[in-house]
Design a protein around this motif. Structure first.
Motif, mmCIF file in Angstrom:
data_model
loop_
_atom_site.group_PDB
_atom_site.id
_atom_site.type_symbol
_atom_site.label_atom_id
_atom_site.label_comp_id
_atom_site.label_asym_id
_atom_site.label_seq_id
_atom_site.Cartn_x
_atom_site.Cartn_y
_atom_site.Cartn_z
ATOM 1 N N VAL A 9 0.857 -1.198 0.057
ATOM 2 C CA VAL A 9 -0.093 -0.007 0.066
ATOM 3 C C VAL A 9 0.926 1.350 -0.058
ATOM 4 O O VAL A 9 1.912 1.422 0.809
ATOM 5 C CB VAL A 9 -0.733 0.001 1.192
ATOM 6 C CG1 VAL A 9 -1.555 1.514 1.451
ATOM 7 C CG2 VAL A 9 -1.926 -0.852 1.152
ATOM 8 N N LEU A 10 0.581 2.185 -0.847
ATOM 9 C CA LEU A 10 1.337 3.548 -0.977
ATOM 10 C C LEU A 10 0.259 4.315 -0.147
ATOM 11 O O LEU A 10 -0.888 4.471 -0.414
ATOM 12 C CB LEU A 10 1.281 4.026 -2.328
ATOM 13 C CG LEU A 10 2.170 5.342 -2.421
ATOM 14 C CD1 LEU A 10 2.710 5.327 -3.831
ATOM 15 C CD2 LEU A 10 1.345 6.459 -2.216
ATOM 16 N N ILE A 11 0.728 4.858 0.949
ATOM 17 C CA ILE A 11 0.120 5.821 1.681
ATOM 18 C C ILE A 11 0.758 7.173 1.698
ATOM 19 O O ILE A 11 2.125 7.405 1.939
ATOM 20 C CB ILE A 11 0.264 5.481 3.421
ATOM 21 C CG1 ILE A 11 -0.246 3.962 3.438
ATOM 22 C CG2 ILE A 11 -0.355 6.251 4.382
ATOM 23 C CD1 ILE A 11 -0.038 3.247 4.903
ATOM 24 N N GLU A 12 -0.261 8.223 1.743
ATOM 25 C CA GLU A 12 0.389 9.583 1.612
ATOM 26 C C GLU A 12 -0.584 10.402 2.553
ATOM 27 O O GLU A 12 -1.755 10.480 2.504
ATOM 28 C CB GLU A 12 0.272 10.208 0.293
ATOM 29 C CG GLU A 12 1.014 11.548 0.387
ATOM 30 C CD GLU A 12 1.523 11.972 -0.984
ATOM 31 O OE1 GLU A 12 2.472 11.617 -1.643
ATOM 32 O OE2 GLU A 12 0.644 12.623 -1.668
ATOM 33 N N LEU A 13 0.273 10.982 3.708
ATOM 34 C CA LEU A 13 -0.868 11.827 4.607
ATOM 35 C C LEU A 13 -0.314 13.260 4.197
ATOM 36 O O LEU A 13 0.972 13.491 3.944
ATOM 37 C CB LEU A 13 -0.236 11.586 6.067
ATOM 38 C CG LEU A 13 -0.587 9.974 6.381
ATOM 39 C CD1 LEU A 13 -0.187 9.988 8.049
ATOM 40 C CD2 LEU A 13 -2.010 9.801 6.205
ATOM 41 N N GLY A 14 -1.130 14.208 4.517
ATOM 42 C CA GLY A 14 -1.052 15.665 4.313
ATOM 43 C C GLY A 14 -1.176 16.512 5.680
ATOM 44 O O GLY A 14 -2.224 15.920 6.174
ATOM 45 N N SER A 15 -0.643 17.711 5.950
ATOM 46 C CA SER A 15 -1.125 18.342 7.071
ATOM 47 C C SER A 15 -0.733 19.873 6.811
ATOM 48 O O SER A 15 0.027 20.264 5.778
ATOM 49 C CB SER A 15 -0.170 17.874 8.245
ATOM 50 O OG SER A 15 1.290 17.982 8.068
ATOM 51 N N GLY A 16 -1.238 20.617 7.507
ATOM 52 C CA GLY A 16 -1.288 22.205 7.607
ATOM 53 C C GLY A 16 0.396 22.686 8.183
ATOM 54 O O GLY A 16 0.585 23.648 7.908
ATOM 55 N N SER A 17 1.170 21.715 8.984
ATOM 56 C CA SER A 17 2.482 22.119 9.226
ATOM 57 C C SER A 17 3.375 21.100 8.778
ATOM 58 O O SER A 17 3.147 20.180 8.361
ATOM 59 C CB SER A 17 2.334 21.998 10.738
ATOM 60 O OG SER A 17 2.148 20.686 11.412
ATOM 61 N N PRO A 18 4.644 21.435 8.733
ATOM 62 C CA PRO A 18 5.603 21.015 8.039
ATOM 63 C C PRO A 18 5.834 19.503 8.695
ATOM 64 O O PRO A 18 6.448 18.461 7.794
ATOM 65 C CB PRO A 18 6.864 21.727 8.129
ATOM 66 C CG PRO A 18 6.434 23.098 8.225
ATOM 67 C CD PRO A 18 5.185 22.954 9.057
ATOM 68 N N ASP A 19 5.801 19.357 9.764
ATOM 69 C CA ASP A 19 6.233 18.090 10.823
ATOM 70 C C ASP A 19 5.008 17.179 10.981
ATOM 71 O O ASP A 19 5.130 15.957 11.176
ATOM 72 C CB ASP A 19 7.076 18.157 11.815
ATOM 73 C CG ASP A 19 8.421 19.240 11.650
ATOM 74 O OD1 ASP A 19 8.690 18.889 10.493
ATOM 75 O OD2 ASP A 19 8.543 19.995 12.240
ATOM 76 N N GLU A 20 3.867 17.596 11.060
ATOM 77 C CA GLU A 20 2.828 16.930 11.498
ATOM 78 C C GLU A 20 2.480 15.641 10.941
ATOM 79 O O GLU A 20 2.299 14.376 11.657
ATOM 80 C CB GLU A 20 1.669 17.727 11.526
ATOM 81 C CG GLU A 20 0.185 16.959 12.143
ATOM 82 C CD GLU A 20 -1.078 18.137 12.037
ATOM 83 O OE1 GLU A 20 -2.120 17.455 11.956
ATOM 84 O OE2 GLU A 20 -0.630 19.129 11.839
ATOM 85 N N ALA A 21 2.418 15.691 9.324
ATOM 86 C CA ALA A 21 2.265 14.471 8.607
ATOM 87 C C ALA A 21 3.165 13.316 9.027
ATOM 88 O O ALA A 21 2.723 12.369 8.919
ATOM 89 C CB ALA A 21 2.103 14.742 7.391
ATOM 90 N N GLY A 22 4.522 13.781 8.937
ATOM 91 C CA GLY A 22 5.592 12.781 9.000
ATOM 92 C C GLY A 22 5.416 12.215 10.434
ATOM 93 O O GLY A 22 5.678 10.966 10.641
#
Length: 468
Positions: free
Chosen positions: A282-295
């Protein structure tokens, strides 16, 4: 319908001028062949209008003479709806203007011939994002994307094409222009006519421009490929990803091992993403409004998934280059299958909770029908949309295998129907599935579809190959 009369052809040429039409074989050739080489079309005349007014003039002439029209965008469709079989072909590629950008309204108005990639770039230029993404975004046009209600990889968060449109401009079957290019989020003053045109595959009107809904640019993005033993684990992982990210799942793409192997085999400059070569990934991609939150959210998700035995392997992209390499493995799945000589293609959807059940049942049924057939599965777990492709058994004769496509597809589609799914989730019906779709719709639904078509295109001049 009969072939266009010499008078109709002459009027069309005069209305569009010397740059607005072509009969040249070399010019026509790329418009007449579908990407997978399943359809080779023919047309007496290619129309190349450069404005909405010219589209309207051409349609009015065709309506007056009873001339059928097949509209075409970037010719990236996979079900043949854009390929003419004797109809006049109307290409929207010269409708190229970006008419308006309004960051405060989060709105972008573009003409139908603008490519999806160009629309994305126009949004980024004002620090906004148009989140619909496809592997063919460099050539797929906005008109074609909307006419087929394309989905792509970000449906799980942003929805289908119809969820990303605020307004539509279209030429109707009598040559009149419906000007619905609004930037409103709320308008309860009657039927939402733009939604009739979106997904209609050019049967109710020719889309000439659209106002698109924009979103904030993501400040943080994290991408990973993870290994799984079975599809049911992907369903559990998706639910956890949504909870861990607070709804920040940008993409969640399932891939069976066979498809990945064929990408690695046939597509240059692709690399194995995981050491273990798991049966599913599975390829998963998360997005967020701050630079570090998704990681951070992705790391927490995967750590817990490892601990619980939900995943067997994982690789997190260290930079944008590696993320793009992961995405390439997903986006080249169709291209990786093509050199294998063709197969039975299925673009289906089932409820997310039934994805694993569908894959298991369909695969057992296909193995019983065509022993040794190779099955490739990839697609968008977040919206239940799977590309379920059956390839010829290794070493078998391709021709008799392809001759059984219709019977094999009926097996797959009957299972889809039992799961309350759809036999066309992303690409539309086109020439490929129009007849078959009638067998899965009720009389009430078919009668309603016919009534809508009759009301807007009473003489059936638009895309007559797709007709209820």
């Amino acid at each position: 319908m009969a072939a266009p009369s010499p008078q109709a052809i002459a009027e069309l040429k005069e209305a569009l001028g010397p740059d607005g039409w072509s009969e040249d074989a070399d010019t026509l050739a790329p418009h007449l062949r579908e990407w997978r080489d399943r359809w080779q079309g023919h047309t007496p005349l290619l129309l190349k209008p450069g404005s909405t007014a010219e589209v309207a003039a051409a349609v009015a002439i065709c309506a007056r003479h009873g001339v059928a029209i097949t509209p075409q965008g970037g010719n990236t469709g996979l079900v043949g709806g854009q390929i003419p079989m004797g109809e006049v072909l109307l290409s929207t590629k010269r409708l190229r203007a970006i008419r308006d950008v309004s960051p405060l309204d989060d709105a972008l108005t573009v003409e139908a011939g603008v490519t999806l990639y160009e629309a994305q770039q126009a949004a980024l230029a004002v620090d906004r994002r148009f989140p619909l993404g496809l592997a063919s975004e460099g050539t797929a046009t906005i008109g074609g994307v909307l006419s087929t209600n394309a989905g792509g990889t970000s449906v799980v968060r942003y929805g289908m094409a119809r969820d990303l449109v605020l307004g539509i401009e279209a030429v109707l079957a009598d040559g009149r222009v419906f000007n619905g290019l609004k930037r409103l989020r709320k308008d309860n003053t009657g039927y939402d006519l733009k939604q009739l045109l979106i997904g209609a595959e050019g049967t109710l009107g020719i889309i000439t421009a659209a106002t698109l809904k924009l979103s904030p640019v993501l400040r943080g993005r994290a991408t990973a490929i993870v290994g799984l033993e079975a599809p049911e684990q992907a369903i559990t992982l998706l639910a956890r990803a949504k909870a861990e990210s607070g709804g920040g799942v940008e993409a969640f793409e399932l891939m069976k091992r066979l498809g990945t192997e064929l990408v690695l085999k046939w597509i240059p400059d692709t690399r194995e993403p995981l050491e273990s070569s798991p049966p599913w990934s599975v390829l998963i991609e998360l997005g967020s409004g701050s630079p570090d939150e998704a990681g951070k959210a992705l790391e927490r998700l995967l750590a817990q998934a490892f601990e619980d035995g939900l995943i067997t392997d994982a690789a997190i992209a260290a930079n944008e280059t590696q993320a793009a390499a992961f995405w390439r493995l997903r986006e080249e799945q169709s291209a990786g299958l093509k050199p294998e000589g063709g197969g039975w293609k299925h673009d289906v959807s089932v409820p997310v909770s039934r994805i694993a059940d569908f894959i298991e049942e369909a695969s057992a049924a296909i193995e019983a029908f065509e022993p040794g057939a190779r099955i490739s599965v990839f697609g968008h777990v977040g919206d239940g949309n799977l590309h379920y492709d059956v390839l010829c058994p290794e070493g078998a004769n391709l021709r008799p295998f392809l001759s059984r496509w219709a019977d094999g597809s009926r097996i797959v589609h009957d299972i889809v129907a039992r799961y309350d799914g759809s036999i066309s989730a992303e690409h539309g019906l086109g020439r490929l599935k129009t007849d078959e779709a009638r067998g899965y719709k009720s009389d009430v639904e078919i009668d309603t579809l016919k009534a809508v078509r009759k009301a807007l295109d009473p003489h059936g001049i638009f895309n007559p190959a797709i007709l209820f």
